[in-house]
Design a protein around this motif. Structure first.
Motif, PDB file in Angstrom:
ATOM      1  N   TRP A   1       0.835  -1.201   0.000  1.00 12.54           N
ATOM      2  CA  TRP A   1       0.000   0.000   0.000  1.00 12.54           C
ATOM      3  C   TRP A   1       0.868   1.249   0.000  1.00 12.54           C
ATOM      4  CZ3 TRP A   1      -4.111   2.568  -1.102  1.00 12.54           C
ATOM      5  CH2 TRP A   1      -4.335   3.811  -0.508  1.00 12.54           C
ATOM      6  N   GLU A   2       1.914   1.271   0.799  1.00 14.51           N
ATOM      7  CA  GLU A   2       2.766   2.455   0.885  1.00 14.51           C
ATOM      8  C   GLU A   2       3.376   2.794  -0.470  1.00 14.51           C
ATOM      9  OE1 GLU A   2       2.853  -0.093   3.118  1.00 14.51           O
ATOM     10  OE2 GLU A   2       1.861   0.985   4.739  1.00 14.51           O
ATOM     11  N   GLU A   3       3.854   1.784  -1.185  1.00 11.27           N
ATOM     12  CA  GLU A   3       4.421   2.010  -2.517  1.00 11.27           C
ATOM     13  C   GLU A   3       3.344   2.506  -3.481  1.00 11.27           C
ATOM     14  OE1 GLU A   3       6.398  -1.427  -4.089  1.00 11.27           O
ATOM     15  OE2 GLU A   3       7.680  -1.641  -2.326  1.00 11.27           O
ATOM     16  N   PHE A   4       2.180   1.885  -3.434  1.00 11.16           N
ATOM     17  CA  PHE A   4       1.068   2.266  -4.307  1.00 11.16           C
ATOM     18  C   PHE A   4       0.647   3.710  -4.044  1.00 11.16           C
ATOM     19  CE2 PHE A   4      -3.528   2.647  -5.055  1.00 11.16           C
ATOM     20  CZ  PHE A   4      -3.593   2.319  -6.409  1.00 11.16           C
ATOM     21  N   ARG A   5       0.409   4.030  -2.773  1.00  9.80           N
ATOM     22  CA  ARG A   5      -0.025   5.382  -2.390  1.00  9.80           C
ATOM     23  C   ARG A   5       1.001   6.419  -2.831  1.00  9.80           C
ATOM     24  NH1 ARG A   5       1.077   5.690   3.050  1.00  9.80           N
ATOM     25  NH2 ARG A   5       2.923   6.787   2.365  1.00  9.80           N
ATOM     26  N   THR A   6       2.259   6.161  -2.552  1.00 10.06           N
ATOM     27  CA  THR A   6       3.314   7.111  -2.905  1.00 10.06           C
ATOM     28  C   THR A   6       3.398   7.303  -4.415  1.00 10.06           C
ATOM     29  OG1 THR A   6       4.530   6.578  -0.895  1.00 10.06           O
ATOM     30  CG2 THR A   6       5.778   7.605  -2.676  1.00 10.06           C
ATOM     31  N   ALA A   7       3.316   6.205  -5.176  1.00  9.47           N
ATOM     32  CA  ALA A   7       3.386   6.299  -6.638  1.00  9.47           C
ATOM     33  C   ALA A   7       2.199   7.077  -7.199  1.00  9.47           C
ATOM     34  CB  ALA A   7       3.446   4.906  -7.249  1.00  9.47           C
ATOM     35  N   CYS A   8       0.998   6.770  -6.725  1.00  3.17           N
ATOM     36  CA  CYS A   8      -0.194   7.470  -7.203  1.00  3.17           C
ATOM     37  C   CYS A   8      -0.121   8.959  -6.890  1.00  3.17           C
ATOM     38  CB  CYS A   8      -1.451   6.875  -6.585  1.00  3.17           C
ATOM     39  SG  CYS A   8      -1.878   5.243  -7.190  1.00  3.17           S
ATOM     40  N   ASN A   9       0.257   9.299  -5.675  1.00  4.43           N
ATOM     41  CA  ASN A   9       0.306  10.699  -5.281  1.00  4.43           C
ATOM     42  C   ASN A   9       1.424  11.449  -5.996  1.00  4.43           C
ATOM     43  OD1 ASN A   9      -1.950  10.366  -3.685  1.00  4.43           O
ATOM     44  ND2 ASN A   9      -0.782  10.008  -1.822  1.00  4.43           N
ATOM     45  N   ARG A  10       2.550  10.804  -6.225  1.00  2.00           N
ATOM     46  CA  ARG A  10       3.651  11.417  -6.989  1.00  2.00           C
ATOM     47  C   ARG A  10       3.183  11.702  -8.422  1.00  2.00           C
ATOM     48  NH1 ARG A  10       7.170   7.190  -7.586  1.00  2.00           N
ATOM     49  NH2 ARG A  10       5.922   6.748  -9.416  1.00  2.00           N
ATOM     50  N   ASP A  11       2.552  10.705  -9.045  1.00  2.00           N
ATOM     51  CA  ASP A  11       2.072  10.892 -10.413  1.00  2.00           C
ATOM     52  C   ASP A  11       0.969  11.943 -10.478  1.00  2.00           C
ATOM     53  OD1 ASP A  11       3.917   8.986 -11.150  1.00  2.00           O
ATOM     54  OD2 ASP A  11       2.433   7.376 -11.389  1.00  2.00           O
ATOM     55  N   SER A  12       0.130  12.011  -9.447  1.00  2.00           N
ATOM     56  CA  SER A  12      -0.912  13.045  -9.386  1.00  2.00           C
ATOM     57  C   SER A  12      -0.296  14.433  -9.327  1.00  2.00           C
ATOM     58  CB  SER A  12      -1.818  12.821  -8.174  1.00  2.00           C
ATOM     59  OG  SER A  12      -2.548  11.628  -8.308  1.00  2.00           O
ATOM     60  N   LEU A  13       0.718  14.593  -8.494  1.00  2.00           N
ATOM     61  CA  LEU A  13       1.400  15.895  -8.403  1.00  2.00           C
ATOM     62  C   LEU A  13       2.038  16.267  -9.733  1.00  2.00           C
ATOM     63  CD1 LEU A  13       3.034  15.679  -4.876  1.00  2.00           C
ATOM     64  CD2 LEU A  13       1.239  17.258  -5.600  1.00  2.00           C
ATOM     65  N   ASN A  14       2.673  15.312 -10.393  1.00  2.24           N
ATOM     66  CA  ASN A  14       3.282  15.590 -11.696  1.00  2.24           C
ATOM     67  C   ASN A  14       2.228  16.007 -12.715  1.00  2.24           C
ATOM     68  OD1 ASN A  14       5.857  15.021 -10.760  1.00  2.24           O
ATOM     69  ND2 ASN A  14       5.782  12.889 -11.412  1.00  2.24           N
ATOM     70  N   PHE A  15       1.078  15.336 -12.708  1.00  2.00           N
ATOM     71  CA  PHE A  15      -0.016  15.679 -13.608  1.00  2.00           C
ATOM     72  C   PHE A  15      -0.488  17.114 -13.353  1.00  2.00           C
ATOM     73  CE2 PHE A  15      -4.632  15.897 -14.371  1.00  2.00           C
ATOM     74  CZ  PHE A  15      -4.687  15.576 -15.720  1.00  2.00           C
ATOM     75  N   ILE A  16      -0.698  17.454 -12.095  1.00  3.10           N
ATOM     76  CA  ILE A  16      -1.185  18.794 -11.740  1.00  3.10           C
ATOM     77  C   ILE A  16      -0.169  19.864 -12.126  1.00  3.10           C
ATOM     78  CG2 ILE A  16      -1.723  20.294  -9.769  1.00  3.10           C
ATOM     79  CD1 ILE A  16      -3.013  17.733  -8.480  1.00  3.10           C
ATOM     80  N   ARG A  17       1.092  19.591 -11.904  1.00  2.00           N
ATOM     81  CA  ARG A  17       2.131  20.591 -12.206  1.00  2.00           C
ATOM     82  C   ARG A  17       2.262  20.879 -13.699  1.00  2.00           C
ATOM     83  NH1 ARG A  17       5.609  17.922  -7.553  1.00  2.00           N
ATOM     84  NH2 ARG A  17       4.899  19.245  -5.842  1.00  2.00           N
ATOM     85  N   GLN A  18       1.838  19.956 -14.556  1.00  2.00           N
ATOM     86  CA  GLN A  18       1.932  20.186 -15.996  1.00  2.00           C
ATOM     87  C   GLN A  18       0.646  20.730 -16.612  1.00  2.00           C
ATOM     88  OE1 GLN A  18       0.331  18.214 -18.643  1.00  2.00           O
ATOM     89  NE2 GLN A  18      -0.895  17.252 -17.045  1.00  2.00           N
ATOM     90  N   LEU A  19      -0.356  21.014 -15.795  1.00  2.56           N
ATOM     91  CA  LEU A  19      -1.618  21.538 -16.326  1.00  2.56           C
ATOM     92  C   LEU A  19      -1.407  22.889 -16.992  1.00  2.56           C
ATOM     93  CD1 LEU A  19      -4.065  20.706 -13.398  1.00  2.56           C
ATOM     94  CD2 LEU A  19      -4.016  19.635 -15.659  1.00  2.56           C
ATOM     95  N   PRO A  20      -2.150  23.154 -18.069  1.00  2.00           N
ATOM     96  CA  PRO A  20      -2.036  24.462 -18.729  1.00  2.00           C
ATOM     97  C   PRO A  20      -2.497  25.577 -17.786  1.00  2.00           C
ATOM     98  CG  PRO A  20      -3.806  23.142 -19.704  1.00  2.00           C
ATOM     99  CD  PRO A  20      -3.115  22.277 -18.704  1.00  2.00           C
ATOM    100  N   GLN A  21      -1.725  26.626 -17.721  1.00  2.00           N
ATOM    101  CA  GLN A  21      -2.019  27.729 -16.810  1.00  2.00           C
ATOM    102  C   GLN A  21      -2.944  28.776 -17.416  1.00  2.00           C
ATOM    103  OE1 GLN A  21      -0.921  27.619 -13.556  1.00  2.00           O
ATOM    104  NE2 GLN A  21      -0.290  25.583 -14.199  1.00  2.00           N
ATOM    105  N   GLU A  22      -3.135  28.724 -18.736  1.00  2.80           N
ATOM    106  CA  GLU A  22      -3.924  29.766 -19.385  1.00  2.80           C
ATOM    107  C   GLU A  22      -5.426  29.580 -19.216  1.00  2.80           C
ATOM    108  OE1 GLU A  22      -3.096  26.536 -22.366  1.00  2.80           O
ATOM    109  OE2 GLU A  22      -1.879  27.662 -20.969  1.00  2.80           O
ATOM    110  N   ARG A  23      -5.849  28.417 -18.742  1.00  2.00           N
ATOM    111  CA  ARG A  23      -7.279  28.164 -18.545  1.00  2.00           C
ATOM    112  C   ARG A  23      -7.597  28.114 -17.053  1.00  2.00           C
ATOM    113  NH1 ARG A  23      -8.670  22.862 -21.933  1.00  2.00           N
ATOM    114  NH2 ARG A  23      -6.538  22.251 -21.524  1.00  2.00           N
ATOM    115  N   LYS A  24      -8.791  28.531 -16.705  1.00  2.00           N
ATOM    116  CA  LYS A  24      -9.257  28.420 -15.321  1.00  2.00           C
ATOM    117  C   LYS A  24      -9.825  27.018 -15.162  1.00  2.00           C
ATOM    118  CE  LYS A  24     -10.487  29.751 -11.211  1.00  2.00           C
ATOM    119  NZ  LYS A  24      -9.545  29.622 -10.134  1.00  2.00           N
ATOM    120  N   LEU A  25      -9.020  26.121 -14.604  1.00  2.00           N
ATOM    121  CA  LEU A  25      -9.387  24.717 -14.514  1.00  2.00           C
ATOM    122  C   LEU A  25      -9.845  24.337 -13.114  1.00  2.00           C
ATOM    123  CD1 LEU A  25      -6.397  23.164 -16.475  1.00  2.00           C
ATOM    124  CD2 LEU A  25      -8.741  23.465 -17.284  1.00  2.00           C
ATOM    125  N   PHE A  26     -10.707  23.347 -13.082  1.00  2.00           N
ATOM    126  CA  PHE A  26     -11.156  22.730 -11.845  1.00  2.00           C
ATOM    127  C   PHE A  26     -10.909  21.237 -11.963  1.00  2.00           C
ATOM    128  CE2 PHE A  26     -13.397  26.679 -12.123  1.00  2.00           C
ATOM    129  CZ  PHE A  26     -13.348  27.165 -10.821  1.00  2.00           C
TER     130      PHE A  26
END
Length: 109
Positions: free
Chosen positions: A73-98
């Motif tokens: 679980w610890e490996e799974f949780r860490t991997a999912c949350n790391r990938d989630s952060l990477n996804f969020i950090r690459q979001l386009p900034q020019e749009r007002k996203l939710f």
């Protein structure tokens, strides 16, 4: 703290539509970090914009991390949350996203 409690904590940083919470993208990384601290995994994120007609899904902003390869679980949780952060950090900034989050606990894994 449960997934529902984390989402409730961020309810003031977005809006609800039906039963779903849509969190402003600017708060997304903080929500994921909060999940990591509380032993929760973000396994999916969907991006949306809000317009006069309501909530519009952004098909190019959908991420599913539920197939993360992990022995614990610890490996799974860490991997999912790391990938989630990477996804969020690459979001386009020019749009007002939710963002709409799918969060699970160790018991749900």
């Amino acid at each position: 703290m449960s997934a529902e409690e984390v989402l409730s904590k961020f309810s003031g940083r977005g809006f609800t539509h039906g039963e779903e919470l849509f969190v402003a993208a600017e708060a997304g990384a903080e929500l994921v970090e909060d999940c990591e601290r509380r032993n929760l995994a973000v396994i999916g994120i969907d991006g949306f914009v809000r317009d006069a007609d309501g909530v519009v899904a952004q098909p190019d902003l959908i991420a599913d991390f539920s197939d993360a390869d992990a022995a614990s679980w610890e490996e799974f949780r860490t991997a999912c949350n790391r990938d989630s952060l990477n996804f969020i950090r690459q979001l386009p900034q020019e749009r007002k996203l939710f963002l709409n989050f799918v969060i699970i606990s160790e018991q749900e894994w």
